[in-house]
Motif scaffolding. Sequence first.
Motif, PDB file in Angstrom:
ATOM      1  N   ALA A  12       0.830  -1.205   0.000  1.00 26.54           N
ATOM      2  CA  ALA A  12       0.000   0.000   0.000  1.00 26.54           C
ATOM      3  C   ALA A  12       0.864   1.255   0.000  1.00 26.54           C
ATOM      4  O   ALA A  12       0.580   2.225  -0.724  1.00 26.54           O
ATOM      5  CB  ALA A  12      -0.921  -0.012   1.220  1.00 26.54           C
ATOM      6  N   ALA A  13       1.910   1.258   0.811  1.00 26.80           N
ATOM      7  CA  ALA A  13       2.799   2.418   0.864  1.00 26.80           C
ATOM      8  C   ALA A  13       3.482   2.639  -0.483  1.00 26.80           C
ATOM      9  O   ALA A  13       3.630   3.781  -0.945  1.00 26.80           O
ATOM     10  CB  ALA A  13       3.837   2.231   1.969  1.00 26.80           C
ATOM     11  N   SER A  14       3.888   1.552  -1.145  1.00 24.73           N
ATOM     12  CA  SER A  14       4.539   1.677  -2.448  1.00 24.73           C
ATOM     13  C   SER A  14       3.573   2.203  -3.500  1.00 24.73           C
ATOM     14  O   SER A  14       3.929   3.053  -4.323  1.00 24.73           O
ATOM     15  CB  SER A  14       5.113   0.318  -2.874  1.00 24.73           C
ATOM     16  OG  SER A  14       6.128  -0.104  -1.991  1.00 24.73           O
ATOM     17  N   VAL A  15       2.347   1.685  -3.494  1.00 21.04           N
ATOM     18  CA  VAL A  15       1.341   2.165  -4.448  1.00 21.04           C
ATOM     19  C   VAL A  15       1.053   3.640  -4.233  1.00 21.04           C
ATOM     20  O   VAL A  15       1.002   4.436  -5.185  1.00 21.04           O
ATOM     21  CB  VAL A  15       0.048   1.334  -4.327  1.00 21.04           C
ATOM     22  CG1 VAL A  15      -1.092   1.986  -5.096  1.00 21.04           C
ATOM     23  CG2 VAL A  15       0.274  -0.079  -4.835  1.00 21.04           C
ATOM     24  N   LEU A  16       0.852   4.041  -2.975  1.00 31.98           N
ATOM     25  CA  LEU A  16       0.548   5.436  -2.679  1.00 31.98           C
ATOM     26  C   LEU A  16       1.706   6.348  -3.071  1.00 31.98           C
ATOM     27  O   LEU A  16       1.496   7.436  -3.635  1.00 31.98           O
ATOM     28  CB  LEU A  16       0.227   5.587  -1.190  1.00 31.98           C
ATOM     29  CG  LEU A  16      -0.294   6.963  -0.736  1.00 31.98           C
ATOM     30  CD1 LEU A  16      -1.559   7.333  -1.495  1.00 31.98           C
ATOM     31  CD2 LEU A  16      -0.546   6.969   0.769  1.00 31.98           C
ATOM     32  N   LEU A  17       2.917   5.908  -2.801  1.00 31.70           N
ATOM     33  CA  LEU A  17       4.092   6.694  -3.170  1.00 31.70           C
ATOM     34  C   LEU A  17       4.146   6.909  -4.676  1.00 31.70           C
ATOM     35  O   LEU A  17       4.379   8.035  -5.150  1.00 31.70           O
ATOM     36  CB  LEU A  17       5.357   5.981  -2.688  1.00 31.70           C
ATOM     37  CG  LEU A  17       6.689   6.689  -2.926  1.00 31.70           C
ATOM     38  CD1 LEU A  17       6.779   7.955  -2.097  1.00 31.70           C
ATOM     39  CD2 LEU A  17       7.847   5.762  -2.583  1.00 31.70           C
ATOM     40  N   SER A  18       3.918   5.865  -5.449  1.00 26.22           N
ATOM     41  CA  SER A  18       3.972   5.989  -6.909  1.00 26.22           C
ATOM     42  C   SER A  18       2.809   6.810  -7.451  1.00 26.22           C
ATOM     43  O   SER A  18       2.948   7.495  -8.469  1.00 26.22           O
ATOM     44  CB  SER A  18       3.979   4.603  -7.562  1.00 26.22           C
ATOM     45  OG  SER A  18       2.759   3.934  -7.340  1.00 26.22           O
ATOM     46  N   ASP A  19       1.655   6.763  -6.775  1.00 27.31           N
ATOM     47  CA  ASP A  19       0.499   7.537  -7.225  1.00 27.31           C
ATOM     48  C   ASP A  19       0.684   9.032  -6.971  1.00 27.31           C
ATOM     49  O   ASP A  19       0.199   9.866  -7.746  1.00 27.31           O
ATOM     50  CB  ASP A  19      -0.777   7.073  -6.517  1.00 27.31           C
ATOM     51  CG  ASP A  19      -1.270   5.729  -7.038  1.00 27.31           C
ATOM     52  OD1 ASP A  19      -0.785   5.292  -8.103  1.00 27.31           O
ATOM     53  OD2 ASP A  19      -2.120   5.107  -6.368  1.00 27.31           O
ATOM     54  N   LEU A  20       1.367   9.365  -5.886  1.00 30.08           N
ATOM     55  CA  LEU A  20       1.490  10.764  -5.488  1.00 30.08           C
ATOM     56  C   LEU A  20       2.654  11.492  -6.146  1.00 30.08           C
ATOM     57  O   LEU A  20       2.657  12.725  -6.206  1.00 30.08           O
ATOM     58  CB  LEU A  20       1.626  10.863  -3.960  1.00 30.08           C
ATOM     59  CG  LEU A  20       0.411  10.411  -3.144  1.00 30.08           C
ATOM     60  CD1 LEU A  20       0.716  10.457  -1.653  1.00 30.08           C
ATOM     61  CD2 LEU A  20      -0.805  11.295  -3.450  1.00 30.08           C
ATOM     62  N   LEU A  21       3.647  10.747  -6.619  1.00 27.69           N
ATOM     63  CA  LEU A  21       4.823  11.376  -7.213  1.00 27.69           C
ATOM     64  C   LEU A  21       4.740  11.357  -8.734  1.00 27.69           C
ATOM     65  O   LEU A  21       4.275  10.380  -9.325  1.00 27.69           O
ATOM     66  CB  LEU A  21       6.096  10.639  -6.772  1.00 27.69           C
ATOM     67  CG  LEU A  21       6.609  10.927  -5.359  1.00 27.69           C
ATOM     68  CD1 LEU A  21       7.791  10.019  -5.051  1.00 27.69           C
ATOM     69  CD2 LEU A  21       7.014  12.387  -5.198  1.00 27.69           C
ATOM     70  N   PRO A  22       5.217  12.419  -9.398  1.00 24.85           N
ATOM     71  CA  PRO A  22       5.323  12.380 -10.863  1.00 24.85           C
ATOM     72  C   PRO A  22       6.281  11.269 -11.293  1.00 24.85           C
ATOM     73  O   PRO A  22       7.171  10.876 -10.537  1.00 24.85           O
ATOM     74  CB  PRO A  22       5.898  13.767 -11.212  1.00 24.85           C
ATOM     75  CG  PRO A  22       5.672  14.615 -10.012  1.00 24.85           C
ATOM     76  CD  PRO A  22       5.671  13.697  -8.832  1.00 24.85           C
ATOM     77  N   GLU A  23       6.106  10.777 -12.495  1.00 23.79           N
ATOM     78  CA  GLU A  23       6.908   9.662 -12.974  1.00 23.79           C
ATOM     79  C   GLU A  23       8.406   9.952 -12.908  1.00 23.79           C
ATOM     80  O   GLU A  23       9.197   9.086 -12.539  1.00 23.79           O
ATOM     81  CB  GLU A  23       6.517   9.315 -14.406  1.00 23.79           C
ATOM     82  CG  GLU A  23       7.259   8.101 -14.960  1.00 23.79           C
ATOM     83  CD  GLU A  23       6.847   7.760 -16.373  1.00 23.79           C
ATOM     84  OE1 GLU A  23       7.486   6.867 -16.976  1.00 23.79           O
ATOM     85  OE2 GLU A  23       5.901   8.387 -16.887  1.00 23.79           O
TER      86      GLU A  23
END
Length: 435
Positions: free
Chosen positions: A128-139
């Motif tokens: 969950a933390a990894s998904v949220l991190l990738s969702d919140l940061l630009p590529e």
Amino acid sequence: MTDEGKIGVFDTLKSTPTAVRYLLGGVLINQLGAFVQTFLVLYLTHRHMSVQAAGLSLVAYSAGTILGTMLGSEITQRFGPRFTIVAAMAGSGPLVAVIPAFSRSGLLVPLLLVVGLAGLLGQAYRPAASVLLSDLLPERHQVMGFSMFRIALNTGAAVAPLIAAGLILLDWDALFWLDGATALAYAGLAFALLPRQAAPAAATEAADAGEEDADAPAPITGRAAYAAILRDRKYLLFLGSVMLGTLAYMQSVVALPLQIRADAYPTALYSVVLTVSSVVLITCELKVTTYILRIPTHTAVLVGHLVNALGFVGYALSAHSPVYLVAGAVLEVAGVMIAGPSMYAHPATFPAALKARYIGVMQAATGLAAALGPLITVYVWTRLDHGFWMLCALAAAVTGVLAMAGTNRDEERGRAAAHEETAEGKAEETVGGTA
């Protein structure tokens, strides 16, 4: 990356959303109290339980962590990352805190159940933390973001033993009380500060509901997602590199103190090696990542694992001088800094409908390899001595080749781009012919 300019440490820190800072802060707080896996065996033997019972408890915890990452990815996919983090941390906190109450010989079965569930919930937050991190940061900032995630984990792992040393002087039970308290603190912070992100499954269904095309694909189910992973040969190569690389890394964790003792060096040398490795990793990884972003991912992971292999060669030469040992540790951690952020970020590059499960499978593979590593270390090391490290070097080099093959998707992207260009060209010809 080069088209968008160089990505610096301060550039990333300035552009990091506040929610990401809260997320990383919660990870650090939780990791500062992560004592169970490190101190469980020592604690149970201190409470006069048998070595066998202590070993079984550690196996139960490790099995729980492996299942927890898979469970966490499923809950994230269905209910969203914030819900998963809050639920996992709120559940694991009380379970960890009551471990002392079950640490008696007559309560082995309940103890195994509690420890296993604590491991399961304690690791369920990671996907969950990894998904949220990738969702919140630009590529363009995601690799750097995962580098910061790793630093939060490693900083907590480096400081936690120091906190534990003080707590043990007061009360052994306090280790688990503080561990539970930090998990509950993370749950509270996540509930209050993290954004309510739509679950990937719900977002996919909403998107499908808005499609006018009757032939639009149905939402991807869990079975279909895992079938897609099994068909993804490159990702299977990547998973192989994750498992082999983790196995090699675990050898250094378990066998290195044995090697230091066998070479008649003082035990304090192991502390020096750990301290040097932690300081280098925590202080240098972000800066190293800024350079790594300028080269292709598949090149970075190959170079990183080859440098890691040189570190194992240094361990093989440790009998000649402790300098080789320290140099090997620096090279090993340098390899981790070069390859690690890109390896962590890679599963997050997949579409939202698949991302949580790709991340969960990768983290489960890591946990499985970490659990299996110690089981084979002593057996192999006692038969090979310094040659053991050359075997680890070979494993690291093979890991680099597998990781390079698994992360190199340029050919696939090229075919996709060519297909899109062909389709666009045909569409233009059709429009032109009609006109």
